[in-house]
Structure formats: C-alpha cells, structure tokens
Design a protein around this motif. Structure first.
Motif, mmCIF file in Angstrom:
data_model
loop_
_atom_site.group_PDB
_atom_site.id
_atom_site.type_symbol
_atom_site.label_atom_id
_atom_site.label_comp_id
_atom_site.label_asym_id
_atom_site.label_seq_id
_atom_site.Cartn_x
_atom_site.Cartn_y
_atom_site.Cartn_z
ATOM 1 N N GLU A 106 0.826 -1.205 0.000
ATOM 2 C CA GLU A 106 0.000 0.000 0.000
ATOM 3 C C GLU A 106 0.863 1.259 0.000
ATOM 4 O O GLU A 106 0.466 2.288 -0.534
ATOM 5 C CB GLU A 106 -0.912 -0.018 1.220
ATOM 6 N N THR A 107 2.041 1.155 0.597
ATOM 7 C CA THR A 107 2.962 2.291 0.677
ATOM 8 C C THR A 107 4.373 1.820 0.334
ATOM 9 O O THR A 107 4.635 0.616 0.276
ATOM 10 C CB THR A 107 2.990 2.869 2.112
ATOM 11 N N GLU A 108 5.288 2.754 0.117
ATOM 12 C CA GLU A 108 6.694 2.396 -0.054
ATOM 13 C C GLU A 108 7.179 1.725 1.218
ATOM 14 O O GLU A 108 6.876 2.179 2.324
ATOM 15 C CB GLU A 108 7.533 3.643 -0.324
ATOM 16 N N GLN A 109 7.916 0.627 1.060
ATOM 17 C CA GLN A 109 8.419 -0.119 2.207
ATOM 18 C C GLN A 109 9.745 -0.775 1.846
ATOM 19 O O GLN A 109 9.983 -1.083 0.682
ATOM 20 C CB GLN A 109 7.446 -1.240 2.589
ATOM 21 N N ASN A 110 10.571 -1.011 2.836
ATOM 22 C CA ASN A 110 11.769 -1.811 2.634
ATOM 23 C C ASN A 110 11.385 -3.273 2.744
ATOM 24 O O ASN A 110 10.579 -3.641 3.599
ATOM 25 C CB ASN A 110 12.840 -1.467 3.663
ATOM 26 N N ILE A 111 11.970 -4.100 1.883
ATOM 27 C CA ILE A 111 11.587 -5.507 1.845
ATOM 28 C C ILE A 111 12.821 -6.393 1.867
ATOM 29 O O ILE A 111 13.889 -6.008 1.388
ATOM 30 C CB ILE A 111 10.735 -5.802 0.593
ATOM 31 N N ARG A 112 12.627 -7.575 2.431
ATOM 32 C CA ARG A 112 13.673 -8.590 2.468
ATOM 33 C C ARG A 112 13.020 -9.899 2.035
ATOM 34 O O ARG A 112 11.992 -10.288 2.581
ATOM 35 C CB ARG A 112 14.197 -8.706 3.888
ATOM 36 N N ILE A 113 13.616 -10.571 1.050
ATOM 37 C CA ILE A 113 13.108 -11.855 0.568
ATOM 38 C C ILE A 113 14.236 -12.861 0.678
ATOM 39 O O ILE A 113 15.315 -12.664 0.114
ATOM 40 C CB ILE A 113 12.622 -11.775 -0.892
ATOM 41 N N ARG A 114 13.980 -13.940 1.422
ATOM 42 C CA ARG A 114 14.989 -14.984 1.614
ATOM 43 C C ARG A 114 14.365 -16.360 1.397
ATOM 44 O O ARG A 114 13.183 -16.549 1.677
ATOM 45 C CB ARG A 114 15.592 -14.904 3.015
ATOM 46 N N GLY A 160 16.579 -5.318 2.106
ATOM 47 C CA GLY A 160 16.474 -3.885 2.331
ATOM 48 C C GLY A 160 16.103 -3.086 1.104
ATOM 49 O O GLY A 160 16.229 -1.869 1.088
ATOM 50 N N PHE A 161 15.652 -3.761 0.050
ATOM 51 C CA PHE A 161 15.239 -3.083 -1.179
ATOM 52 C C PHE A 161 13.932 -2.342 -0.924
ATOM 53 O O PHE A 161 13.018 -2.868 -0.310
ATOM 54 C CB PHE A 161 15.041 -4.114 -2.291
ATOM 55 N N GLN A 162 13.832 -1.104 -1.404
ATOM 56 C CA GLN A 162 12.606 -0.332 -1.203
ATOM 57 C C GLN A 162 11.637 -0.578 -2.353
ATOM 58 O O GLN A 162 11.928 -0.269 -3.504
ATOM 59 C CB GLN A 162 12.881 1.157 -1.087
ATOM 60 N N VAL A 163 10.485 -1.189 -2.022
ATOM 61 C CA VAL A 163 9.448 -1.400 -3.030
ATOM 62 C C VAL A 163 8.551 -0.177 -3.072
ATOM 63 O O VAL A 163 8.415 0.553 -2.093
ATOM 64 C CB VAL A 163 8.608 -2.669 -2.754
#
Length: 93
Positions: A30-38, A53-56
């Motif tokens: 819904e908003t810009e967020q930092n994301i971690r996918i493992r 830590g990528f910003q979506v």
C-alpha cells in the motif's frame, strides 16, 4: 496473506509453484516499504537472499528467483517488511 490493523497493507504471492527453473515473487504494498526476501531449505538453512532492504514502491512489485542451482525439494520463501512477515512454501521440481 498478511494484514495488520493500523499498518500498511502487504500481500505476497509466489508462482508458478511448483517450479523448476524460475519463480516469481510478487509483493503488493500500500505504501513504499523496505523488503527482504529470503529462501530457506527444509532444515531452516538460508539458501538464497533475493533482496535485503530493497525499497518497493506502492502497488505491485515483482522479483524473479533463479532456481537452476536448487536441488529438488520443498523450500520456505520468507518475505519481510518492517510491519509484516509472510512465509510461503515453494516446491522445486
């Protein structure tokens, strides 16, 4: 998949599943967020960090994971933001 009252909405999906060469991870925020996918194997060992830590951006975001070096089996894909965590099963053929 995940919704916490008072927090920005975050929904994730993995397809195709099962997969053998590539899998797509979609994150709708819904908003810009930092994301971690493992990605973890059945024993809980970290196999791959897709992003850390990528910003979506708000809206639909897509990541592609190359599975060619993965052994056949069942894996857990953990998708995290500051407010949410989603874990999905991934079957690699």
């Amino acid at each position: 998949r995940s919704l916490t009252p008072g927090k920005p909405m975050f929904v994730a999906g993995i397809y195709p599943n099962p997969a053998s060469d590539l899998v797509n991870v979609e994150v709708r925020a819904e908003t810009e967020q930092n994301i971690r996918i493992r990605v973890f194997d059945r024993s809980g060992r970290l196999v791959q960090t897709v992003t850390d830590g990528f910003q979506v951006q708000a809206g639909l975001n897509q990541f592609t994971v190359n599975l060619t070096d993965f052994a056949q089996g069942i894996y857990q894909v953990r998708i995290e933001t500051d407010a949410h965590q989603v874990t999905d099963k991934l079957v690699v053929l």
